[in-house]
Design a protein around this motif. Structure first.
Motif, PDB file in Angstrom:
ATOM      1  N   HIS A 243      -2.959  12.782  11.503  1.00 43.49           N
ATOM      2  CA  HIS A 243      -4.034  11.839  11.213  1.00 43.49           C
ATOM      3  C   HIS A 243      -4.316  10.983  12.441  1.00 43.49           C
ATOM      4  O   HIS A 243      -3.450  10.782  13.297  1.00 43.49           O
ATOM      5  CB  HIS A 243      -3.679  10.968  10.007  1.00 43.49           C
ATOM      6  N   TYR A 247      -8.274   5.558  14.742  1.00 42.72           N
ATOM      7  CA  TYR A 247      -9.523   5.488  13.977  1.00 42.72           C
ATOM      8  C   TYR A 247      -9.280   4.821  12.630  1.00 42.72           C
ATOM      9  O   TYR A 247     -10.064   3.972  12.183  1.00 42.72           O
ATOM     10  CB  TYR A 247     -10.095   6.892  13.776  1.00 42.72           C
ATOM     11  N   LEU A 248      -8.192   5.188  11.982  1.00 43.64           N
ATOM     12  CA  LEU A 248      -7.889   4.633  10.664  1.00 43.64           C
ATOM     13  C   LEU A 248      -7.673   3.122  10.731  1.00 43.64           C
ATOM     14  O   LEU A 248      -8.103   2.379   9.839  1.00 43.64           O
ATOM     15  CB  LEU A 248      -6.656   5.322  10.078  1.00 43.64           C
ATOM     16  N   THR A 252     -11.459   1.838   9.113  1.00 43.09           N
ATOM     17  CA  THR A 252     -11.312   2.030   7.668  1.00 43.09           C
ATOM     18  C   THR A 252     -10.748   0.775   7.004  1.00 43.09           C
ATOM     19  O   THR A 252     -10.134  -0.076   7.655  1.00 43.09           O
ATOM     20  CB  THR A 252     -10.392   3.224   7.337  1.00 43.09           C
ATOM     21  N   TRP A 255      -6.392   1.789   4.183  1.00 41.77           N
ATOM     22  CA  TRP A 255      -5.668   3.009   4.528  1.00 41.77           C
ATOM     23  C   TRP A 255      -4.260   3.043   3.919  1.00 41.77           C
ATOM     24  O   TRP A 255      -3.818   4.084   3.423  1.00 41.77           O
ATOM     25  CB  TRP A 255      -5.596   3.188   6.045  1.00 41.77           C
ATOM     26  N   ARG A 259      -3.224   6.080   1.611  1.00 38.79           N
ATOM     27  CA  ARG A 259      -2.160   6.979   2.074  1.00 38.79           C
ATOM     28  C   ARG A 259      -1.163   7.242   0.951  1.00 38.79           C
ATOM     29  O   ARG A 259      -0.700   8.380   0.774  1.00 38.79           O
ATOM     30  CB  ARG A 259      -1.451   6.367   3.289  1.00 38.79           C
ATOM     31  N   CYS A 317     -13.532  11.283   2.664  1.00 45.19           N
ATOM     32  CA  CYS A 317     -12.392  10.633   3.308  1.00 45.19           C
ATOM     33  C   CYS A 317     -11.692  11.557   4.303  1.00 45.19           C
ATOM     34  O   CYS A 317     -11.016  11.078   5.224  1.00 45.19           O
ATOM     35  CB  CYS A 317     -11.382  10.181   2.256  1.00 45.19           C
ATOM     36  N   ALA A 320     -12.403  11.062   7.847  1.00 44.92           N
ATOM     37  CA  ALA A 320     -11.898   9.761   8.293  1.00 44.92           C
ATOM     38  C   ALA A 320     -10.422   9.865   8.654  1.00 44.92           C
ATOM     39  O   ALA A 320      -9.971   9.295   9.651  1.00 44.92           O
ATOM     40  CB  ALA A 320     -12.101   8.714   7.206  1.00 44.92           C
ATOM     41  N   VAL A 321      -9.659  10.608   7.853  1.00 43.09           N
ATOM     42  CA  VAL A 321      -8.229  10.783   8.132  1.00 43.09           C
ATOM     43  C   VAL A 321      -8.024  11.470   9.473  1.00 43.09           C
ATOM     44  O   VAL A 321      -7.108  11.133  10.235  1.00 43.09           O
ATOM     45  CB  VAL A 321      -7.568  11.576   6.983  1.00 43.09           C
TER      46      VAL A 321
END
Length: 661
Positions: A243, A247-248, A252, A255, A259, A317, A320-321
């Motif tokens: 992952h 970015y996360l 986001t 998270w 997760r 999502c 995004a991950v």
């Protein structure tokens, strides 16, 4: 647009059918007659190619069974017997009936029912301009839930918008997941960009479709389990540490909590939900983990079940991950409609409503016509729609339309199953016969449609029909009489309409995706009564039997072209595909006439025994007319039930039994 000889001219047009591609075309007109049509070569998406359906569009325009004059019913509802009448007589009768209904029951007793048979913003697309007329009458609002509502709502919870990646960026993808979509049948132009990329392609579909056969890999999960599969793939990615932590952390919200949700969906658990082998889930998760960028194409069919909105919310999502939302060629494409900034409020003029009014669901026609009260629905105005052929619970739809106390007006091109139940039928223009524009929901182009020829018989545009009806009813609101040119300039405020008209198409600037940050935790979803986290919602049909998928056929588009003789010949008789194991258990062989049934209804088909479907699943196609299939289609078996978000339809959440007949 015109060149060549004095005798002929070429005119820009745009396909307004319910397809993501919104193709731009050129109509060749000679002596006032449209003699040819081809895709616009200069359009970066159309690239000169139309589909097998629209290649016959001029044949459709000139078809012998086209409705060319106003008609009044002379037989019983459902018989389809009519007499020709004059426009003045038709408008007079409609005006008198609507006026009487408003006086006795109030405006809410009128249900304007626009469909997606025309996606032009002036003559079609949810009837925005003609909504002005119904607003003045105080008519009920029409909620267009049947197509993409659930998925769009789910994406908005995650991304803040239903608009996703630019489909042209598939040309830059390293891995493409074609998830619950069959673009070679429904919107084939995106395939060109996928081919340009040279990406590894994976079809995720319970049926081995035309597209799946062309892909590098095919996974066939059980219908309605896509969100679980997405969570399982993310589990593999996170477990391997692939992952994108940066970015996360930066882009986001929530998270840590999400997760924990991901870790609940181990490959073993997901295999039990989806019916896929554990090793296939792990292999695809690892492929996504090591491939940048990964792009997902998902279309409307994937969200037509009890957990459809959650499926899109959760699938969004995944990029995004991995951080793919930040990379050109990565992300998810469902619909580009969220990118357009058209002035729809000024077009529809909901401010003209005298009071707040009730909303009736497009998906629940049967319930609306049979159960609505205070007031009951006393008038139905169907525009560019065929609910008998397109809506769930066909038997209830027909029962509702059969009410003798229901005044039904249908604007149409052809004598559809719904026309058979109309009291008054009004002939409407087709695309080469009026001016309009299309905003494609499968790319980022506006396409102009210039009037090329005069309509046949006494066909009128939808807008002109309602201008005349407003005048006949003595309505004085000035907005009801604005010209098409005025309406075009209203909705396209902010775009260069003169350039669009001159060049034929115009690419818009996309809005950011996500709007701000990816919402793994959505307060908006929680306030609406949903799980604040993306997750998995199981299918909602608790019945026994096979899960029936009713996807788009190659030669029809919804029920459009359902009466075209050549396209009906190519489509052939109604067929249903079942796996050899399921066929053997039911004593069904290839070519066996079968009855497909559940408690809601039944339809007839011919069995096709093939491993194109996985065990436990059956597949047929939508779009047939009941009058050509012994009075019932697949929609006779489908529940008039809402999905999880926005009242979406559940066409693919359907269990049936199949028996020889």
């Amino acid at each position: 647009m015109g060149w060549g000889y004095d005798r002929w001219v070429k005119v820009f047009g745009a396909c307004a059918l319910d397809c993501p591609d919104g193709c731009s075309w050129e109509v060749t007109v000679e002596g006032g007659v449209a003699v040819g049509m081809r895709g616009a070569k200069a359009h970066p998406v159309t690239r000169g190619a139309l589909c097998v359906k629209v290649n016959r569009y001029l044949e459709q325009v000139n078809a012998a069974d086209r409705i060319r004059y106003p008609m009044r019913r002379v037989g019983r509802k459902g018989e389809g017997r009519f007499e020709r009448i004059e426009w003045d007589e038709a408008l007079g009768e409609i005006a008198e009936r609507l006026g009487g209904i408003v006086e006795e029951y109030g405006g809410e007793a009128i249900w304007p029912f626009p469909g997606t048979g025309n996606l032009g913003y002036i003559q079609g697309t949810e009837g925005f301009p003609v909504r002005r007329f119904f607003n003045v009458l105080g008519a009920s609002l029409h909620d267009p839930t049947i197509c993409s509502a659930a998925g769009s709502a789910g994406l908005k919870y995650t991304l803040g918008t239903a608009g996703g990646m630019d489909p042209e960026d598939f040309a830059h993808s390293g891995l493409v997941l074609l998830w619950g979509t069959n673009p070679l049948t429904s919107g084939h132009h995106i395939w060109k960009f996928i081919q340009d990329s040279g990406a590894y392609t994976v079809a995720i579909d319970p049926v081995r479709s035309r597209t799946a056969e062309r892909c590098d890999e095919h996974l066939a999960p059980l219908p309605g389990t896509d969100a679980a599969l997405a969570l399982g793939l993310m589990n593999v990615i996170v477990t391997r540490g692939a992952h994108d932590a940066g970015y996360l952390a930066e882009k986001t919200v929530g998270w840590y909590e999400f997760r924990s949700r991901i870790m609940e969906f181990t490959p073993d658990r997901v295999a039990g939900i989806t019916g896929l082998p554990v090793e296939r889930i792990v292999e695809l998760g690892e492929r996504i983990a090591r491939t940048r960028p990964t792009a997902i194409r998902a279309s409307q069919g994937i969200q037509r079940h009890a957990g459809g909105g959650m499926a899109l919310r959760t699938m969004a999502c995944l990029p995004a991950v991995t951080g793919d939302w930040a990379i050109r060629g990565g992300g998810l494409h469902y619909s580009t409609s969220g990118h357009y900034q058209l002035d729809v409020p000024s077009l529809a003029r909901f401010d003209l409503l005298p009071n707040p009014v009730r909303t009736l669901s497009q998906t629940r026609v049967g319930a609306g016509l049979l159960e609505a009260s205070d007031p009951p629905v006393k008038a139905l105005f169907v525009i560019a729609a065929n609910p008998v052929g397109s809506n769930p619970e066909q038997r209830a739809v027909i029962e509702g339309l059969s009410r003798e106390d229901l005044f039904t007006v249908v604007l149409e091109h052809f004598p559809t199953d719904t026309v058979d139940y109309a009291d008054i039928v009004l002939p409407s223009t087709m695309q080469p016969e009026h001016t309009d524009f299309v905003a494609a929901y499968g790319n980022l182009y506006l396409a102009w449609n210039e009037k090329a020829v005069e309509p046949p018989g006494e066909c009128l545009s939808t807008t002109e029909t309602f201008r005349r009806l407003a005048r006949r009813m003595g309505l004085t609101e000035p907005a009801l009489y604005e010209s098409d040119e005025d309406l075009l300039r209203t909705v396209l405020r902010g775009y260069d309409i003169d350039r669009l008209r001159t060049e034929g198409f115009l690419k818009i600037e996309p809005r950011p995706v996500p709007i701000e940050k990816i919402n793994f935790i959505s307060p908006l979803a929680e306030r609406a009564g949903h799980d604040p986290l993306p997750g998995y919602t199981p299918p909602g049909d608790p019945g026994t039997g096979l899960i029936l998928i009713s996807a788009a056929p190659h030669y029809f588009l919804n029920t459009t072209f359902g009466s075209n003789p050549e396209l009906r010949r190519r489509t052939g008789e109604s067929r249903i595909t079942i796996h050899p194991d399921d066929a053997a258990a039911r004593d069904i062989a290839e070519g066996t006439p079968v009855l497909v049934a559940n408690a809601r209804g039944s339809f007839e088909a011919i069995a096709e025994v093939s491993d194109r479907v996985r065990p436990g699943v059956a597949a047929t196609t939508k779009g047939r007319w009941a009058k050509f299939t012994n009075g019932a289609t697949v929609n006779a078996t489908i529940a008039e039930r809402d999905s999880d978000f926005a009242g979406g339809a559940v066409f693919h959440d359907n269990r049936v039994e199949i028996t020889p007949r």
